[in-house]
Design a protein around this motif. Structure first.
Motif, PDB file in Angstrom:
ATOM      1  N   HIS A   1       4.281 -47.583 -50.903  1.00 37.29           N
ATOM      2  CA  HIS A   1       3.241 -46.610 -50.548  1.00 37.29           C
ATOM      3  C   HIS A   1       3.800 -45.554 -49.603  1.00 37.29           C
ATOM      4  CE1 HIS A   1      -0.800 -45.113 -49.978  1.00 37.29           C
ATOM      5  NE2 HIS A   1      -0.772 -45.364 -48.678  1.00 37.29           N
ATOM      6  N   LEU A   2       4.575 -46.007 -48.639  1.00 38.62           N
ATOM      7  CA  LEU A   2       5.187 -45.083 -47.685  1.00 38.62           C
ATOM      8  C   LEU A   2       6.160 -44.155 -48.380  1.00 38.62           C
ATOM      9  CD1 LEU A   2       5.709 -44.130 -44.772  1.00 38.62           C
ATOM     10  CD2 LEU A   2       7.348 -46.001 -44.541  1.00 38.62           C
ATOM     11  N   PHE A   3       6.935 -44.693 -49.320  1.00 39.50           N
ATOM     12  CA  PHE A   3       7.870 -43.853 -50.066  1.00 39.50           C
ATOM     13  C   PHE A   3       7.135 -42.743 -50.800  1.00 39.50           C
ATOM     14  CE2 PHE A   3       9.727 -42.732 -54.138  1.00 39.50           C
ATOM     15  CZ  PHE A   3      10.957 -42.220 -53.743  1.00 39.50           C
ATOM     16  N   GLU A   4       6.038 -43.085 -51.458  1.00 41.10           N
ATOM     17  CA  GLU A   4       5.286 -42.073 -52.201  1.00 41.10           C
ATOM     18  C   GLU A   4       4.764 -40.986 -51.264  1.00 41.10           C
ATOM     19  OE1 GLU A   4       5.174 -41.758 -55.352  1.00 41.10           O
ATOM     20  OE2 GLU A   4       6.140 -43.652 -55.846  1.00 41.10           O
ATOM     21  N   LEU A   5       4.304 -41.366 -50.077  1.00 39.46           N
ATOM     22  CA  LEU A   5       3.818 -40.381 -49.106  1.00 39.46           C
ATOM     23  C   LEU A   5       4.971 -39.490 -48.621  1.00 39.46           C
ATOM     24  CD1 LEU A   5       1.418 -42.611 -46.959  1.00 39.46           C
ATOM     25  CD2 LEU A   5       0.771 -40.898 -48.661  1.00 39.46           C
ATOM     26  N   MET A   6       6.108 -40.107 -48.301  1.00 45.78           N
ATOM     27  CA  MET A   6       7.272 -39.348 -47.840  1.00 45.78           C
ATOM     28  C   MET A   6       7.811 -38.451 -48.950  1.00 45.78           C
ATOM     29  SD  MET A   6       9.381 -42.147 -45.549  1.00 45.78           S
ATOM     30  CE  MET A   6      10.656 -40.942 -45.146  1.00 45.78           C
ATOM     31  N   PHE A   7       7.808 -38.971 -50.173  1.00 47.26           N
ATOM     32  CA  PHE A   7       8.284 -38.204 -51.315  1.00 47.26           C
ATOM     33  C   PHE A   7       7.429 -36.961 -51.511  1.00 47.26           C
ATOM     34  CE2 PHE A   7       8.539 -37.612 -56.024  1.00 47.26           C
ATOM     35  CZ  PHE A   7       9.890 -37.323 -56.097  1.00 47.26           C
ATOM     36  N   GLY A   8       6.111 -37.125 -51.396  1.00 48.44           N
ATOM     37  CA  GLY A   8       5.206 -35.981 -51.525  1.00 48.44           C
ATOM     38  C   GLY A   8       5.434 -34.965 -50.423  1.00 48.44           C
ATOM     39  N   GLU A   9       5.636 -35.457 -49.194  1.00 50.27           N
ATOM     40  CA  GLU A   9       5.890 -34.567 -48.067  1.00 50.27           C
ATOM     41  C   GLU A   9       7.193 -33.796 -48.267  1.00 50.27           C
ATOM     42  OE1 GLU A   9       5.932 -34.973 -43.225  1.00 50.27           O
ATOM     43  OE2 GLU A   9       7.153 -36.395 -44.357  1.00 50.27           O
ATOM     44  N   MET A  10       8.211 -34.492 -48.713  1.00 52.50           N
ATOM     45  CA  MET A  10       9.509 -33.838 -48.903  1.00 52.50           C
ATOM     46  C   MET A  10       9.442 -32.800 -50.019  1.00 52.50           C
ATOM     47  SD  MET A  10      13.261 -35.600 -49.292  1.00 52.50           S
ATOM     48  CE  MET A  10      13.201 -36.193 -47.599  1.00 52.50           C
ATOM     49  N   LYS A  11       8.765 -33.120 -51.125  1.00 55.02           N
ATOM     50  CA  LYS A  11       8.640 -32.158 -52.221  1.00 55.02           C
ATOM     51  C   LYS A  11       7.922 -30.897 -51.754  1.00 55.02           C
ATOM     52  CE  LYS A  11       6.719 -34.542 -55.535  1.00 55.02           C
ATOM     53  NZ  LYS A  11       6.202 -34.858 -56.900  1.00 55.02           N
ATOM     54  N   GLU A  12       6.872 -31.087 -50.935  1.00 51.88           N
ATOM     55  CA  GLU A  12       6.124 -29.924 -50.433  1.00 51.88           C
ATOM     56  C   GLU A  12       7.008 -29.050 -49.551  1.00 51.88           C
ATOM     57  OE1 GLU A  12       4.142 -27.411 -47.810  1.00 51.88           O
ATOM     58  OE2 GLU A  12       4.917 -29.323 -47.045  1.00 51.88           O
ATOM     59  N   LYS A  13       7.808 -29.671 -48.709  1.00 50.72           N
ATOM     60  CA  LYS A  13       8.656 -28.907 -47.800  1.00 50.72           C
ATOM     61  C   LYS A  13       9.811 -28.233 -48.549  1.00 50.72           C
ATOM     62  CE  LYS A  13       7.532 -31.578 -43.655  1.00 50.72           C
ATOM     63  NZ  LYS A  13       6.672 -30.536 -43.098  1.00 50.72           N
ATOM     64  N   VAL A  14      10.383 -28.931 -49.510  1.00 47.86           N
ATOM     65  CA  VAL A  14      11.471 -28.353 -50.304  1.00 47.86           C
ATOM     66  C   VAL A  14      10.979 -27.137 -51.089  1.00 47.86           C
ATOM     67  CG1 VAL A  14      12.963 -28.761 -52.307  1.00 47.86           C
ATOM     68  CG2 VAL A  14      12.877 -30.431 -50.459  1.00 47.86           C
ATOM     69  N   SER A  15       9.718 -27.162 -51.519  1.00 49.67           N
ATOM     70  CA  SER A  15       9.175 -26.039 -52.285  1.00 49.67           C
ATOM     71  C   SER A  15       9.125 -24.765 -51.460  1.00 49.67           C
ATOM     72  CB  SER A  15       7.769 -26.382 -52.796  1.00 49.67           C
ATOM     73  OG  SER A  15       6.840 -26.465 -51.726  1.00 49.67           O
ATOM     74  N   ARG A  16       9.172 -24.886 -50.135  1.00 50.03           N
ATOM     75  CA  ARG A  16       9.148 -23.704 -49.273  1.00 50.03           C
ATOM     76  C   ARG A  16      10.478 -22.944 -49.305  1.00 50.03           C
ATOM     77  NH1 ARG A  16       7.038 -26.153 -43.538  1.00 50.03           N
ATOM     78  NH2 ARG A  16       5.409 -27.567 -44.313  1.00 50.03           N
ATOM     79  N   LEU A  17      11.513 -23.566 -49.807  1.00 53.18           N
ATOM     80  CA  LEU A  17      12.845 -22.972 -49.719  1.00 53.18           C
ATOM     81  C   LEU A  17      13.144 -21.962 -50.825  1.00 53.18           C
ATOM     82  CD1 LEU A  17      14.878 -26.218 -48.938  1.00 53.18           C
ATOM     83  CD2 LEU A  17      14.071 -24.522 -47.308  1.00 53.18           C
ATOM     84  N   THR A  18      12.301 -21.867 -51.817  1.00 55.28           N
ATOM     85  CA  THR A  18      12.640 -21.091 -53.002  1.00 55.28           C
ATOM     86  C   THR A  18      12.900 -19.609 -52.711  1.00 55.28           C
ATOM     87  OG1 THR A  18      10.271 -20.874 -53.431  1.00 55.28           O
ATOM     88  CG2 THR A  18      11.449 -22.629 -54.577  1.00 55.28           C
TER      89      THR A  18
END
Length: 203
Positions: A77-94
Motif C-alpha cells: 500500500h505504501l509503495f502504491e502511494l509513493m509510486f503515485g507521488e513520484m509519478k506526479e512529481k516526475v511529470s513536473r519535469l517535462t
C-alpha cells in the motif's frame, strides 16, 4: 410516495460487500502507515492501528489475523502511494529548462516526505524480519524499474556516456535515501554541498 424513498442528494448507493472489505482494509493500511510515521516500527501495535482506523480489534483480526500480514500488506500500500507521488512529481519535469537540478530537488523532497519516513522504518525493520524483507525487496525492485524508465525518458543517453551510465539514477537515489535516514543529525552545510554536487553528476 413513502417517506423511505431516497430523493435528490440524499441518495447514496450502497457499497457492495467487496467494496466494504476494500474500504476497511484501506483504513487499516492507512492507519498502519500513520503509526509507522509517528511512532516508528518498534512502537507500532495492531491495537493502535485498529483504534486509529476507527475499527474494533475484532474487525482488524478478521482482515489481518497477524501483525506480519498487516505490515507486509502495508508495504504494498505504501509503495502504491509513493509510486503515485513520484509519478506526479516526475511529470513536473517535462517543460523545465534545467531538469537535472529540479529532478534532484524533487527527489530530495520525496526522500524527506512522510511516506518516505514510513518506508525507512520498514526497510530498517526488514533487516531482522525475513517475513517483511521479501515484501520490501519486491517493492524496492519495482521502484528501481520506475526510476530507470523515468531516467531514460527524461535524460536520453548521450553518445559519450560510459558503460555505467544507467547506474546514475540508482546511485543518486541511494545517496538521497541515506541522507534522509541521517535526518537532522547530518550537517546542513554538507547536505547542501552534496545536493549541489549531485546536480552536476546528472546528465
Amino acid at each position: 410516495m413513502g417517506a423511505s424513498s431516497p430523493t435528490g442528494n440524499s441518495f447514496r448507493p450502497r457499497l457492495t460487500q467487496d467494496e466494504k472489505t476494500a474500504e476497511t482494509r484501506r483504513r487499516l493500511l492507512d492507519a498502519a502507515i500513520a503509526c509507522l510515521i509517528e511512532r516508528g516500527y518498534a512502537n507500532t501495535t495492531t491495537s493502535e492501528i485498529a483504534e486509529r482506523a476507527g475499527l474494533s480489534r475484532g474487525a482488524q483480526l478478521y482482515h489481518f489475523p497477524k501483525k506480519e500480514e498487516l505490515l507486509t500488506c502495508a508495504v504494498e500500500h505504501l509503495f502504491e502511494l509513493m509510486f503515485g507521488e513520484m509519478k506526479e512529481k516526475v511529470s513536473r519535469l517535462t517543460n523545465e529548462n534545467d531538469r537535472r537540478a529540479v529532478a534532484i530537488d524533487l527527489l530530495w523532497e520525496i526522500a524527506n516526505g512522510r511516506l518516505a519516513t514510513a518506508w525507512l522504518e520498514l526497510v530498517a525493520a526488514s533487516r531482522t524480519d525475513s517475513y517483511l524483507r521479501e515484501s520490501v525487496s519486491a517493492a524496492n525492485g519495482r521502484m528501481a524499474e520506475f526510476i530507470d524508465q523515468s531516467f531514460k525518458e527524461l535524460f536520453p543517453r548521450p553518445d559519450s556516456a560510459g558503460a555505467d551510465y544507467e547506474l546514475i539514477p540508482q546511485i543518486v537515489f541511494l545517496i538521497l535515501e541515506a541522507m534522509a535516514l541521517q535526518g537532522k543529525t547530518m550537517n546542513p552545510k554538507l547536505t547542501a554541498r552534496v545536493l549541489d554536487a549531485l546536480k552536476t553528476v546528472m546528465p
